[in-house]
Motif scaffolding. Structure first.
Motif, short mmCIF file in Angstrom:
data_model
loop_
_atom_site.label_atom_id
_atom_site.label_comp_id
_atom_site.label_asym_id
_atom_site.label_seq_id
_atom_site.Cartn_x
_atom_site.Cartn_y
_atom_site.Cartn_z
N GLN A 48 0.85 -1.19 0.00
CA GLN A 48 0.00 0.00 0.00
C GLN A 48 0.89 1.25 0.00
O GLN A 48 1.75 1.42 0.86
CB GLN A 48 -0.91 0.01 1.23
N LYS A 49 0.71 2.16 -0.99
CA LYS A 49 1.47 3.40 -1.08
C LYS A 49 0.67 4.51 -0.39
O LYS A 49 -0.50 4.73 -0.69
CB LYS A 49 1.74 3.78 -2.53
N ASN A 99 10.86 6.88 2.09
CA ASN A 99 10.75 5.41 2.14
C ASN A 99 10.55 5.01 3.60
O ASN A 99 11.36 4.30 4.19
CB ASN A 99 12.00 4.76 1.55
N ASN A 100 9.44 5.47 4.16
CA ASN A 100 9.12 5.21 5.56
C ASN A 100 7.98 4.19 5.66
O ASN A 100 7.32 3.88 4.67
CB ASN A 100 8.72 6.51 6.27
N GLY A 157 1.59 0.17 5.50
CA GLY A 157 2.10 0.37 4.15
C GLY A 157 3.35 1.22 4.16
O GLY A 157 3.90 1.56 5.22
N VAL A 158 3.79 1.57 2.95
CA VAL A 158 5.01 2.36 2.77
C VAL A 158 4.63 3.80 2.45
O VAL A 158 3.79 4.06 1.58
CB VAL A 158 5.88 1.77 1.64
#
Length: 420
Positions: free
Chosen positions: A37-38, A98-99, A139-140
């Motif tokens: 998931q973005k 990029n967490n 997600g990211v």
């Protein structure tokens, strides 16, 4: 007998993604699978106590929907007073990140009657839960919207008539109201209200990092038993008195705090003696003219020895000239020829130009040769025949004017234009 070739290895099946933690070998931390998931993160600079009001400051649900559809490339505008359309917003900046977004569930603690709101931080709640909580990766965070610009100065325009008209007639974007909107053509202010403020008061959006640091040449020391800071690389000060053209009187002698002549070293005594000899021949000099009449081994000492012989003018017709103590050139028109004029010329940076400075006639203006790094000349040092005729034949004032030289304005202006 030759050996048969080995059969190729069988392909191993790919590992299947699992939401359950996988225990790694060697006793290390387990592996977790993150859902694909973005997520777009928004860093609001305020302390959020009401989520609905925070969304309104960002433009509402419509702005957030547009942000999601454009993958955060459209950005957001932050207004702390969303109802004021005249308020300049703070624009966001989208950066790639990029967490991981974590969802933490902590069981609620039983609260006693009369206990106030729970003001513990998340970390304190986790410690008090003693392991009875769950952590799930949602997600990211691939994009983060940040507000790092400084807020502009604010001006309250709520009581201004013109702003109220703009808000009512233009804010709704209705054609008929926009068509009928007009501004009075009369000039000036007919009411005591202030004029419209500018769209932005400050042209600086990002704060400056000045990297302040202490000068390495500054050293701490004790002066008369008190701590003080000394600059070891500071240029030595010259004590020559500076006089403004409006001063009622001129210095008659050197400052009383000056070091006596008898205590000077040999080189400084030679410099003072040479200065006294030159000022006996001519009462007013420019520094360039003095340097040209000094030997090279004493030129560096002139600026420090000048205080023993003469003072300097800070402004006026004799600006940047050195005058012997006790002489006021404003009192007698015979000193008009020692006035200084200045020219703005190009700077000569070549080695050839620097050689011209070292010649002994760089303070003379003959109409043929000009030293480009020297812009101050005295009228007595002008030898060009045309200019000398204008200077000698000019009508002289009977009294010195503070704002003008002893020559009349028309001659002085003509001479400046002619030389230029």
């Amino acid at each position: 007998m030759p050996r048969a070739p080995k059969p190729p290895p069988r392909p191993q099946p790919l590992p299947q993604a699992s939401t359950a933690p996988h225990q790694s070998r060697g006793g290390y931390a387990p592996w977790h699978t993150i859902p694909p998931q973005k997520i777009i993160s928004i860093e609001h600079p305020a302390i959020i106590k009401n989520v609905d009001k925070a969304i309104e400051t960002l433009g509402g649900a419509k702005a957030l929907k547009k942000l999601s559809e454009t993958n955060a490339s459209s950005g957001l505008d932050l207004r702390f007073r969303p109802e004021d359309i005249m308020q300049p917003p703070i624009q966001s900046k989208t950066v790639a990140t990029n967490n991981i977004l974590l969802k933490i569930r902590i069981p609620k603690r039983k609260r006693t009657s009369g206990e106030g709101p729970d003001e513990r931080s998340v970390l304190e709640k986790l410690r008090d839960a003693r392991g009875e909580y769950t952590v799930e990766a949602v997600g990211v965070i691939a994009r983060t919207v940040r507000f790092r610009d400084m807020a502009n100065y604010q001006f309250n325009t709520a009581d201004m008539d013109i702003v109220q008209r703009v808000r009512v007639e233009l804010g709704g974007l209705e054609y008929e109201k926009i068509k009928n909107f007009d501004i009075p053509p009369s000039r000036g202010l007919s009411d005591p209200h202030p004029i419209l403020p500018p769209p932005a008061f400050s042209n600086t959006a990002m704060q400056h990092n000045y990297h302040y640091r202490q000068n390495p040449a500054i050293k701490k020391t004790l002066v008369a038993g008190k701590p003080a800071l000394l600059n070891l690389q500071a240029a030595p000060k010259t004590l020559t008195p500076m006089v403004h053209i409006s001063a009622p009187a001129v210095p008659l002698h050197p400052p009383d705090s000056l070091r006596p002549y008898d205590l000077l070293d040999r080189a400084n005594k030679q410099c003072v003696d040479h200065l006294r000899k030159l000022f006996a021949q001519r009462p007013i000099w420019t520094r360039r003219a003095l340097f040209n009449h000094f030997p090279k081994n004493l030129q560096s000492l002139v600026r420090f020895s000048m205080v023993h012989v003469a003072y300097m003018w800070r402004a006026g017709p004799w600006r940047d000239t050195c005058v012997v103590y006790g002489l006021d050139p404003r009192a007698d028109s015979q000193y008009r020829t020692y006035q200084a004029v200045f020219f703005q010329v190009d700077t000569e940076k070549t080695a050839k130009g620097r050689e011209k400075v070292r010649t002994g006639a760089s303070h003379i203006f003959d109409g043929k040769n000009l030293v480009r790094d020297g812009r101050c000349f005295q009228l007595c040092d002008v030898t060009d025949p045309l200019l000398k005729g204008v200077i000698d034949g000019a009508r002289v004032r009977s009294k010195c004017d503070v704002l003008s030289p002893l020559y009349p304005t028309r001659h002085f202006a003509y001479r400046l234009i002619f030389v230029k």
